[in-house]
Design an enzyme around this catalytic site. Structure first.
Site, PDB file in Angstrom:
ATOM      1  CB  SER A  70      19.061  14.380   4.321  1.00  0.00           C
ATOM      2  OG  SER A  70      19.890  15.474   4.051  1.00  0.00           O
ATOM      3  CG  ASP A  98      38.324  41.548  10.700  1.00  0.00           C
ATOM      4  OD1 ASP A  98      38.825  42.206   9.756  1.00  0.00           O
ATOM      5  OD2 ASP A  98      38.221  41.965  11.865  1.00  0.00           O
ATOM      6  NE  ARG A 115      26.636  39.710   8.268  1.00  0.00           N
ATOM      7  CZ  ARG A 115      25.646  39.093   8.876  1.00  0.00           C
ATOM      8  NH1 ARG A 115      24.412  39.525   8.716  1.00  0.00           N
ATOM      9  NH2 ARG A 115      25.872  38.025   9.621  1.00  0.00           N
ATOM     10  N   GLY A 160      20.619  25.808  -5.063  1.00  0.00           N
ATOM     11  CA  GLY A 160      21.448  24.791  -4.431  1.00  0.00           C
ATOM     12  C   GLY A 160      20.855  23.395  -4.325  1.00  0.00           C
ATOM     13  CE  LYS A 219      27.229  20.901   6.753  1.00  0.00           C
ATOM     14  NZ  LYS A 219      27.178  21.487   5.421  1.00  0.00           N
ATOM     15  CG  ASN A 245      28.931  16.472   4.427  1.00  0.00           C
ATOM     16  OD1 ASN A 245      29.767  15.573   4.362  1.00  0.00           O
ATOM     17  ND2 ASN A 245      28.293  16.911   3.359  1.00  0.00           N
ATOM     18  N   GLY A 289      30.660  28.171   7.181  1.00  0.00           N
ATOM     19  CA  GLY A 289      30.926  26.747   6.953  1.00  0.00           C
ATOM     20  C   GLY A 289      30.803  26.344   5.490  1.00  0.00           C
ATOM     21  CB  ALA A 290      28.214  26.980   2.917  1.00  0.00           C
TER      22      ALA A 290
HETATM   23  P1  NDP Z   1      27.165  29.917   8.403  1.00  0.00           P
HETATM   24  O1  NDP Z   1      26.234  30.357   9.477  1.00  0.00           O
HETATM   25  O2  NDP Z   1      28.373  29.150   8.753  1.00  0.00           O
HETATM   26  O3  NDP Z   1      27.675  31.217   7.585  1.00  0.00           O
HETATM   27  C1  NDP Z   1      26.769  32.179   7.152  1.00  0.00           C
HETATM   28  C2  NDP Z   1      27.424  33.115   6.161  1.00  0.00           C
HETATM   29  O4  NDP Z   1      26.421  33.976   5.629  1.00  0.00           O
HETATM   30  C3  NDP Z   1      28.495  34.028   6.768  1.00  0.00           C
HETATM   31  O5  NDP Z   1      29.481  34.289   5.804  1.00  0.00           O
HETATM   32  C4  NDP Z   1      27.680  35.277   7.107  1.00  0.00           C
HETATM   33  O6  NDP Z   1      28.451  36.457   7.157  1.00  0.00           O
HETATM   34  C5  NDP Z   1      26.760  35.340   5.912  1.00  0.00           C
HETATM   35  N1  NDP Z   1      25.524  36.070   6.170  1.00  0.00           N
HETATM   36  C6  NDP Z   1      24.534  35.751   7.024  1.00  0.00           C
HETATM   37  N2  NDP Z   1      23.540  36.641   6.985  1.00  0.00           N
HETATM   38  C7  NDP Z   1      23.915  37.580   6.068  1.00  0.00           C
HETATM   39  C8  NDP Z   1      23.312  38.770   5.580  1.00  0.00           C
HETATM   40  N3  NDP Z   1      22.133  39.176   6.028  1.00  0.00           N
HETATM   41  N4  NDP Z   1      23.964  39.468   4.619  1.00  0.00           N
HETATM   42  C9  NDP Z   1      25.174  39.061   4.152  1.00  0.00           C
HETATM   43  N5  NDP Z   1      25.805  37.938   4.590  1.00  0.00           N
HETATM   44  C10 NDP Z   1      25.179  37.211   5.534  1.00  0.00           C
HETATM   45  O7  NDP Z   1      26.239  29.120   7.365  1.00  0.00           O
HETATM   46  P2  NDP Z   1      26.743  28.091   6.242  1.00  0.00           P
HETATM   47  O8  NDP Z   1      27.962  28.663   5.641  1.00  0.00           O
HETATM   48  O9  NDP Z   1      26.820  26.728   6.785  1.00  0.00           O
HETATM   49  O10 NDP Z   1      25.511  28.096   5.216  1.00  0.00           O
HETATM   50  C11 NDP Z   1      25.332  29.156   4.290  1.00  0.00           C
HETATM   51  C12 NDP Z   1      24.223  28.799   3.308  1.00  0.00           C
HETATM   52  O11 NDP Z   1      24.601  27.725   2.464  1.00  0.00           O
HETATM   53  C13 NDP Z   1      22.902  28.369   3.977  1.00  0.00           C
HETATM   54  O12 NDP Z   1      21.843  28.992   3.285  1.00  0.00           O
HETATM   55  C14 NDP Z   1      22.870  26.869   3.763  1.00  0.00           C
HETATM   56  O13 NDP Z   1      21.554  26.367   3.673  1.00  0.00           O
HETATM   57  C15 NDP Z   1      23.573  26.770   2.400  1.00  0.00           C
HETATM   58  N6  NDP Z   1      24.161  25.437   2.179  1.00  0.00           N
HETATM   59  C16 NDP Z   1      23.695  24.700   1.124  1.00  0.00           C
HETATM   60  C17 NDP Z   1      24.212  23.454   0.846  1.00  0.00           C
HETATM   61  C18 NDP Z   1      23.686  22.680  -0.316  1.00  0.00           C
HETATM   62  O14 NDP Z   1      23.982  21.478  -0.415  1.00  0.00           O
HETATM   63  N7  NDP Z   1      22.945  23.291  -1.210  1.00  0.00           N
HETATM   64  C19 NDP Z   1      25.277  22.874   1.689  1.00  0.00           C
HETATM   65  C20 NDP Z   1      25.724  23.738   2.762  1.00  0.00           C
HETATM   66  C21 NDP Z   1      25.149  24.965   2.989  1.00  0.00           C
HETATM   67  P3  NDP Z   1      29.213  36.898   8.516  1.00  0.00           P
HETATM   68  O15 NDP Z   1      30.525  36.155   8.499  1.00  0.00           O
HETATM   69  O16 NDP Z   1      29.363  38.340   8.360  1.00  0.00           O
HETATM   70  O17 NDP Z   1      28.329  36.491   9.654  1.00  0.00           O
END
Ligand code: NDP
Length: 272
Positions: free
Chosen positions: A20, A157, A154, A242, A69, A90, A132-133
């Site tokens: 950023s 629920d 994954r 991304g 966030k 954000n 979150g994303a």
């Molecule tokens: P969170 O921690 O809130 O959520 C993570 C998500 O990934 C959950 O749905 C989780 O599933 C899943 N997950 C994690 N590990 C695994 C795995 N090994 N196999 C399958 N699913 C998995 O993170 P965010 O949602 O905030 O971020 C997600 C991604 O998006 C990150 O890589 C982040 O860098 C990217 N991002 C990019 C942005 C951009 O501007 N390019 C902006 C925002 C985010 P479960 O619910 O089962 O735990």
């Protein structure tokens, strides 16, 4: 008369990886603005305290990243419509001694898709993730009027909860929003990976049999070749990472703070 340096920062934990400061400094230089933009690693126990400290220290605005966030949403005095719906902030602006919260992630994704000539209207989309994303972008995806959005996560629920939360908005736009049936062979126009599977051990976040050469694969993760993108490339499909979204969501924050629109294409080129 000397111009006052406007102060900004991005707050996360960890924060070392953040691009950023470079992005905002590149935008500011397009307009000749004098800004400072720091990375601040804040311990989760002192998040609220730190935000108030920065407000007193006359910061103009802050970007908020993982894992804060939702906390930023909770401590804001007022939020935009999109932040209220996604319960995520954000972008913070300090105005009249108050904290105003906004969320630009969804806008960033849609803008980047547009730059890549992807029109979502009528498309069949698969959205991977329920963190979150995924929550941050689903409203903007619905508003872009695809034909369908199937969710896969994954933890099933969490995906089901997301469907419960967003069905009202999807129904209003006449969009089919449902859980992916992993047994069914389906064809998608676009698959968006909003999981952190690529950085948490590099697992494949969707069933391998659903990869197809005619689908576009968009990974919100940037800076590393994820298993998701590798598999998409292996089947000969179009892939996007991304970085464009990151720059486009930063441009939307920049516009909130400075009321002007930077040239995102120039900065995307810089990063690619
Ligand atoms: P969170 O921690 O809130 O959520 C993570 C998500 O990934 C959950 O749905 C989780 O599933 C899943 N997950 C994690 N590990 C695994 C795995 N090994 N196999 C399958 N699913 C998995 O993170 P965010 O949602 O905030 O971020 C997600 C991604 O998006 C990150 O890589 C982040 O860098 C990217 N991002 C990019 C942005 C951009 O501007 N390019 C902006 C925002 C985010 P479960 O619910 O089962 O735990």
């Amino acid at each position: 008369m000397t111009r006052k340096l406007k102060k900004f920062a991005v707050i996360g934990h960890p924060i070392d990886h953040s691009k950023s400061p470079t992005i905002h400094e590149a935008f500011a230089s397009q307009f000749g603005f004098d800004i400072s933009y720091e990375k601040l690693d804040v311990h989760p126990d002192s998040f609220g305290e730190k935000i108030h400290e920065l407000k007193e220290d006359e910061f103009v605005g802050l970007n908020i990243t993982l894992p804060f966030k939702n906390r930023a949403f909770e401590i804001s005095d007022g939020v935009s419509e999109i932040s209220r719906l996604t319960q995520s902030v954000n972008t913070i602006s300090f105005k009249d001694n108050k904290i105003h919260g906004d969320s630009t992630d969804g806008q960033g994704l849609i803008e980047d898709l547009k730059l890549n000539k992807i029109n979502l209207k009528g498309m069949n989309i698969m959205l991977l993730g329920a963190g979150g994303a995924a929550r941050g972008v689903i409203f903007d995806l619905i508003k872009s009027q695809p034909n369908s959005i199937l969710l896969h996560n994954r933890s099933v629920d969490r995906a089901k909860k997301m469907i419960d939360d967003w069905s009202f908005h999807a129904n209003k736009e006449n969009i089919h929003l449902a859980l992916l049936d992993v047994e069914e062979i389906k064809q998608f126009d676009l698959v968006i990976n909003a999981t952190s599977a690529g950085i948490m051990g590099n697992d494949l976040p969707m069933p391998i049999h659903l990869f197809s050469s005619t689908t576009t694969y968009y990974d919100m993760t940037y800076g590393s070749e994820t298993a998701f993108l590798k598999e998409a490339l292996r089947v000969g499909a179009r892939t996007l990472d991304g970085i464009g979204m990151l720059i486009c969501q930063a441009a939307a924050s920049f516009k909130i703070w400075h009321q002007c629109e930077p040239d995102v294409k120039k900065v995307i080129k810089l990063f690619k």
